[in-house]
Design a protein around this motif. Structure first.
Motif, short mmCIF file in Angstrom:
data_model
loop_
_atom_site.label_atom_id
_atom_site.label_comp_id
_atom_site.label_asym_id
_atom_site.label_seq_id
_atom_site.Cartn_x
_atom_site.Cartn_y
_atom_site.Cartn_z
N ASN A 1 0.86 -1.19 0.09
CA ASN A 1 0.17 -0.02 0.00
C ASN A 1 0.94 0.98 -0.17
N THR A 2 2.12 1.00 0.21
CA THR A 2 2.97 2.40 0.37
C THR A 2 3.29 2.66 -1.46
N PHE A 3 2.79 1.86 -2.20
CA PHE A 3 2.92 2.49 -3.49
C PHE A 3 1.74 3.28 -3.97
N ALA A 4 0.72 3.15 -3.07
CA ALA A 4 -0.37 4.12 -3.26
C ALA A 4 -0.31 5.38 -2.40
N THR A 5 0.24 5.12 -1.18
CA THR A 5 0.32 6.22 -0.22
C THR A 5 1.67 7.16 -0.41
N GLY A 6 2.63 6.61 -0.89
CA GLY A 6 4.02 7.12 -0.95
C GLY A 6 4.58 7.19 0.43
N ASP A 7 3.99 6.43 1.21
CA ASP A 7 4.75 6.68 2.88
C ASP A 7 6.29 5.94 2.59
N THR A 8 7.29 6.55 2.46
CA THR A 8 8.43 6.07 2.46
C THR A 8 9.03 5.63 3.75
N GLU A 9 8.38 6.52 4.97
CA GLU A 9 8.89 6.03 6.26
C GLU A 9 8.29 4.79 6.66
N LYS A 10 7.19 4.19 6.25
CA LYS A 10 6.45 3.10 6.42
C LYS A 10 7.46 1.83 5.74
N ALA A 11 7.58 2.41 4.50
CA ALA A 11 8.27 1.31 3.67
C ALA A 11 9.70 0.85 4.39
N THR A 12 10.43 1.89 4.84
CA THR A 12 11.67 1.86 5.41
C THR A 12 11.64 1.12 6.77
N GLU A 13 10.43 1.33 7.40
CA GLU A 13 10.13 0.62 8.68
C GLU A 13 9.84 -0.87 8.55
N LEU A 14 9.37 -1.43 7.53
CA LEU A 14 8.96 -2.61 7.13
C LEU A 14 9.93 -3.42 6.67
N LEU A 15 10.89 -2.99 5.88
CA LEU A 15 12.17 -3.56 5.10
C LEU A 15 13.06 -3.81 5.95
N LYS B 1 -1.93 9.15 -9.67
CA LYS B 1 -1.65 8.22 -8.25
C LYS B 1 -1.85 6.81 -8.81
N THR B 2 -1.00 6.07 -7.99
CA THR B 2 -0.78 4.61 -8.36
C THR B 2 -2.16 4.04 -7.24
N THR B 3 -2.76 3.04 -7.82
CA THR B 3 -3.65 2.39 -7.15
C THR B 3 -3.38 0.80 -6.80
N VAL B 4 -3.81 0.28 -5.56
CA VAL B 4 -3.46 -1.10 -4.96
C VAL B 4 -4.91 -1.80 -4.65
N PHE C 1 1.80 -14.75 0.99
CA PHE C 1 1.74 -14.56 -0.59
C PHE C 1 0.44 -13.85 -1.07
N LEU C 2 0.53 -12.85 -2.02
CA LEU C 2 -0.73 -12.08 -2.28
C LEU C 2 -0.88 -12.00 -3.66
N PHE D 1 0.01 1.07 -11.84
CA PHE D 1 1.30 1.95 -11.36
C PHE D 1 1.10 3.28 -12.46
N SER D 2 0.94 4.35 -11.65
CA SER D 2 0.81 5.68 -12.20
C SER D 2 -0.08 5.86 -13.30
N GLY D 3 -1.16 5.10 -13.38
CA GLY D 3 -2.09 5.11 -14.59
C GLY D 3 -1.58 4.36 -15.83
N ALA D 4 -0.56 3.27 -15.64
CA ALA D 4 0.06 2.71 -16.77
C ALA D 4 -1.10 1.44 -17.10
N GLY D 5 -2.09 1.47 -16.51
CA GLY D 5 -2.88 0.14 -16.66
C GLY D 5 -2.97 -0.87 -15.57
N GLU D 6 -4.04 -1.49 -15.53
CA GLU D 6 -4.16 -2.37 -14.42
C GLU D 6 -3.31 -3.85 -14.76
N GLN D 7 -2.77 -4.07 -13.84
CA GLN D 7 -1.97 -5.51 -13.78
C GLN D 7 -2.30 -6.37 -12.60
N VAL D 8 -2.46 -7.65 -12.80
CA VAL D 8 -2.84 -8.59 -11.97
C VAL D 8 -1.14 -9.38 -11.21
#
Length: 277
Positions: free
Chosen positions: A32-46, A77-80, A93-94, A100-107
């Motif tokens: 969900n950080t791809f959609a929110t842009g929350d770099t702090e959260k990504a750093t904390e999780l990885l 905006k990216t959607t997830v 597994f998900l 991603f940035s309006g490039a088209g939906e991907q599964v």
């Protein structure tokens, strides 16, 4: 509840316990950080030494966080949209739909491995464009959602392992009907109809075009209850291919199937040297 808690509320340890996230929750927060842009959260999780197997991206935590920041700066905006989430040991597994940035939906199927500190340490995935429903009117993501039969997880994993060896790897193709309950198989592959008959017709059509779908190596078989995800390597029409197949097993028989196939990029284009698998 003791009088102290009644007056002052839960202790710090109780609050920590209540807010402790499962690995599945952490994986969902990360994507969900791809959609929110929350770099702090990504750093904390990885984990700092995060290993990336998506060959289009650099490896390491900083590379992932950089991707989050880049998407946050994009004009669209990216959607997830997560569809299914499973947990097996130190892996989650998900199945998710990204745009991603309006490039088209991907599964996508994503796999995340967690280290002993509860940090996300490694990632594998397969992505494909979201397309129209298949000949039976099924999409790449609809169908059964409920996870059940947790006590049958290992038995169901074994069913799929045997199916991969006997059928997908072509060692005992005559056993194919043994893995299905007649012709009741539900199919979400974009080009194949329901049933064992639909699978047979699709394979026959490929053979007529001299296109072979070959599974050479099975790299991972992950399971939770009635759902089993297999990650395999092979070729499709001669091109190196990564196969992610999600099967639902019912009463020892394969009942439903979703998949994402991805051609493995030429090594000269890889942004990391960790390999696809």
């Amino acid at each position: 509840m003791n009088i102290f808690k009644k007056i002052f509320g839960n202790s710090h340890n109780d609050i920590q316990e209540e807010t402790k996230m499962t690995n599945t929750q952490k994986a969902l927060e990360l994507i969900n950080t791809f959609a929110t842009g929350d770099t702090e959260k990504a750093t904390e999780l990885l984990a700092e030494g995060y290993i990336q197997h998506n060959l289009a991206y650099g490896t390491g935590r900083d590379a992932f966080v950089g991707s989050v920041a880049y998407l946050a700066s994009a004009p669209v905006k990216t959607t997830v949209n997560n569809i299914r989430a499973f947990e097996d040991g130190d892996k989650v597994f998900l199945q998710t739909v990204y745009n991603f940035s309006g490039a088209g939906e991907q599964v996508a199927f994503d796999i995340f491995r967690f280290d002993e500190n509860g940090k996300i340490a490694e990632h594998w995935d397969n992505l494909a464009a979201k397309v129209e429903p298949n000949p039976s009117g099924r999409t790449q993501i609809d169908g059964t959602l409920v996870i059940k039969d947790l006590e049958k997880t290992e038995a169901n994993r074994e069913v799929v392992k045997n199916f991969l060896y006997d059928v997908m790897q072509g060692n005992r193709p005559e056993k194919t009907p043994d893995y299905f309950d007649g012709d009741t198989y539900l199919q979400h592959n974009t080009g194949i109809a329901d049933g064992l008959s639909g699978l047979g017709a699709a394979l026959a059509a490929l053979a007529e075009q001299n296109i072979q779908m070959i599974y050479t190596t099975v790299h991972q078989v992950l399971a939770q209850g009635n759902f089993v995800l297999a990650v395999s390597e092979g070729t499709f029409g001669g091109a190196p291919t990564s196969y992610y197949d999600l099967w639902r097993v019912e009463d020892g028989k394969i009942a439903e199937h979703w998949d994402v196939m991805e051609t493995i990029a030429d090594k000269s284009t890889w942004q990391n040297q960790n390999g696809k698998f």
